[in-house]
Design a protein around this motif. Structure first.
Motif, short mmCIF file in Angstrom:
data_model
loop_
_atom_site.label_atom_id
_atom_site.label_comp_id
_atom_site.label_asym_id
_atom_site.label_seq_id
_atom_site.Cartn_x
_atom_site.Cartn_y
_atom_site.Cartn_z
N ASP A 156 0.81 -1.22 0.00
CA ASP A 156 0.00 0.00 0.00
C ASP A 156 0.84 1.27 0.00
OD1 ASP A 156 0.80 -0.57 2.71
OD2 ASP A 156 -0.56 1.03 3.33
N THR A 157 2.16 1.14 -0.04
CA THR A 157 2.99 2.36 -0.01
C THR A 157 3.99 2.40 -1.17
OG1 THR A 157 4.74 1.36 1.33
CG2 THR A 157 2.92 2.41 2.53
N GLY A 158 4.53 3.60 -1.38
CA GLY A 158 5.55 3.77 -2.41
C GLY A 158 6.77 2.90 -2.12
N ALA A 159 7.10 2.76 -0.83
CA ALA A 159 8.26 1.94 -0.46
C ALA A 159 8.05 0.48 -0.90
CB ALA A 159 8.49 2.01 1.05
N ASP A 160 6.81 0.01 -0.82
CA ASP A 160 6.53 -1.37 -1.27
C ASP A 160 6.75 -1.50 -2.78
OD1 ASP A 160 5.76 -2.40 1.25
OD2 ASP A 160 3.77 -1.52 1.03
N ILE A 161 6.26 -0.53 -3.52
CA ILE A 161 6.42 -0.59 -4.98
C ILE A 161 7.92 -0.55 -5.32
CG2 ILE A 161 5.82 0.52 -7.18
CD1 ILE A 161 3.41 -0.62 -5.46
N GLU A 162 8.66 0.30 -4.61
CA GLU A 162 10.11 0.37 -4.85
C GLU A 162 10.79 -0.95 -4.51
OE1 GLU A 162 11.24 3.79 -2.53
OE2 GLU A 162 11.13 5.13 -4.28
N SER A 176 -6.28 0.16 0.03
CA SER A 176 -6.89 -0.14 1.33
C SER A 176 -6.06 0.42 2.48
CB SER A 176 -7.01 -1.65 1.50
OG SER A 176 -5.77 -2.28 1.24
N GLY A 177 -4.91 1.01 2.16
CA GLY A 177 -3.98 1.39 3.22
C GLY A 177 -3.75 2.87 3.34
N LEU A 191 0.08 -2.28 -11.50
CA LEU A 191 -1.37 -2.32 -11.27
C LEU A 191 -1.70 -1.50 -10.04
CD1 LEU A 191 -2.61 -6.04 -11.18
CD2 LEU A 191 -3.39 -4.24 -12.74
N ILE A 192 -2.90 -0.90 -10.03
CA ILE A 192 -3.44 -0.35 -8.78
C ILE A 192 -4.86 -0.89 -8.62
CG2 ILE A 192 -4.20 1.73 -7.56
CD1 ILE A 192 -1.94 3.25 -8.62
N VAL A 193 -5.15 -1.46 -7.45
CA VAL A 193 -6.49 -2.00 -7.19
C VAL A 193 -6.97 -1.46 -5.84
CG1 VAL A 193 -6.32 -4.13 -8.54
CG2 VAL A 193 -5.44 -4.08 -6.20
N ASN A 194 -8.29 -1.50 -5.65
CA ASN A 194 -8.83 -1.01 -4.38
C ASN A 194 -8.34 -1.85 -3.21
OD1 ASN A 194 -10.32 1.24 -5.19
ND2 ASN A 194 -11.95 -0.06 -5.95
N VAL A 196 -6.61 -6.10 -2.14
CA VAL A 196 -6.01 -7.34 -2.68
C VAL A 196 -7.06 -8.28 -3.26
CG1 VAL A 196 -3.89 -7.49 -1.31
CG2 VAL A 196 -5.98 -8.37 -0.36
N VAL A 197 -8.29 -8.23 -2.72
CA VAL A 197 -9.30 -9.16 -3.24
C VAL A 197 -9.66 -8.86 -4.70
CG1 VAL A 197 -10.27 -9.54 -0.93
CG2 VAL A 197 -11.32 -7.87 -2.44
N ASP A 198 -9.29 -7.67 -5.18
CA ASP A 198 -9.56 -7.32 -6.58
C ASP A 198 -8.43 -7.74 -7.52
OD1 ASP A 198 -11.98 -5.97 -5.90
OD2 ASP A 198 -10.75 -4.33 -5.11
N LEU A 199 -7.36 -8.31 -6.96
CA LEU A 199 -6.24 -8.73 -7.81
C LEU A 199 -6.65 -9.96 -8.64
CD1 LEU A 199 -3.29 -8.56 -5.26
CD2 LEU A 199 -3.49 -7.20 -7.36
N LYS A 200 -6.30 -9.94 -9.90
CA LYS A 200 -6.62 -11.09 -10.75
C LYS A 200 -5.31 -11.66 -11.30
CE LYS A 200 -11.26 -10.06 -11.35
NZ LYS A 200 -11.42 -9.37 -10.04
N ILE A 201 -4.36 -11.88 -10.44
CA ILE A 201 -3.02 -12.25 -10.95
C ILE A 201 -2.74 -13.74 -10.85
CG2 ILE A 201 -2.02 -9.98 -10.48
CD1 ILE A 201 -0.83 -11.12 -7.93
N THR A 202 -3.59 -14.51 -10.15
CA THR A 202 -3.29 -15.95 -10.04
C THR A 202 -4.20 -16.77 -10.94
OG1 THR A 202 -4.78 -16.16 -8.16
CG2 THR A 202 -2.45 -15.81 -7.68
#
Ligand SMILES: [Mg+2]
Length: 202
Positions: A156-162, A176-177, A191-194, A196-202
């Motif tokens: 949920d943060t820029g540090a995570d994306i980095e 959500s964060g 990707l940006i989603v509202n 994690v339950v909206d992720l369609k990656i698996t």
């Protein structure tokens, strides 16, 4: 496929814990939950809020920060956390196809594990990594997991994306964060989603 999840703001809704601790440490604050989170999502740091709205000195702001770090992961405050809506079912489904990991910048591994266990999530994850604020997330992961570029880092943060980008994996930001969409977009996640339950990656 490996999926690395941040914890606070990504799998766990920690907003009430943080707001409540702020109110408890700043006794003069009459701020509402929504007002506090509006400021946080606009990227205001506690220091800015304290100095601009409550006339704290630099020294008082530092004292607040010390108290915050000492208290924020105490079990009595952690008890205010809730799983993000629908996340347990999502994790159960995802764990059937992928290897799941939690990578969190919490300070207390013991309290993090006990909370994760209380949500019934322990057996869904291959490993829980806690940085204790001394290691970086991507470095911890590198030593433990063989990374493929099709893996994902979700946070949920820029540090995570980095962190995800440093690992060379795909990245998803969740709303959500603690950050707004505009804030997260500046880090250019795949990707940006509202949630994690909206992720369609698996
Ligand atoms: Mg987070």
């Amino acid at each position: 496929m490996n999926i690395f999840f941040d914890l606070d703001g990504t799998l766990v809704d920690s907003r009430l814990r943080m707001y409540s601790l702020f109110q408890s440490l700043v006794s003069e604050s009459k701020m509402s939950f929504d007002a506090y989170w509006r400021l946080k999502k606009e990227n205001y740091k506690h220091r800015d809020i304290l100095q601009k709205m409550f006339s704290y000195s630099e020294q008082e702001s530092m004292a607040f920060e010390g108290e915050w770090l000492k208290s924020i992961e105490l079990p009595s405050w952690l008890a205010l956390d809730r799983p993000v809506e629908g996340v347990t079912e999502y994790l159960k489904r995802a764990s059937e196809k992928s290897n799941l990991y939690i990578v969190t910048a919490r300070q207390s591994e013991k309290n993090a594990l006990s909370q994760i266990s209380s949500f019934g999530w322990l057996e869904l994850f291959d490993k829980i990594m806690v940085t204790n604020l001394v290691k970086q997330k991507h470095e911890m992961i590198k030593y433990v997991v063989k990374i493929e570029k099709t893996d994902w880092f979700i946070g949920d943060t820029g540090a995570d994306i980095e962190s995800g980008k440093k690992l060379g994996v795909k990245t998803a930001g969740v709303l959500s964060g603690f950050m707004s969409k505009e804030g997260l977009l500046t880090y250019k996640p795949d990707l940006i989603v509202n949630s994690v339950v909206d992720l369609k990656i698996t």
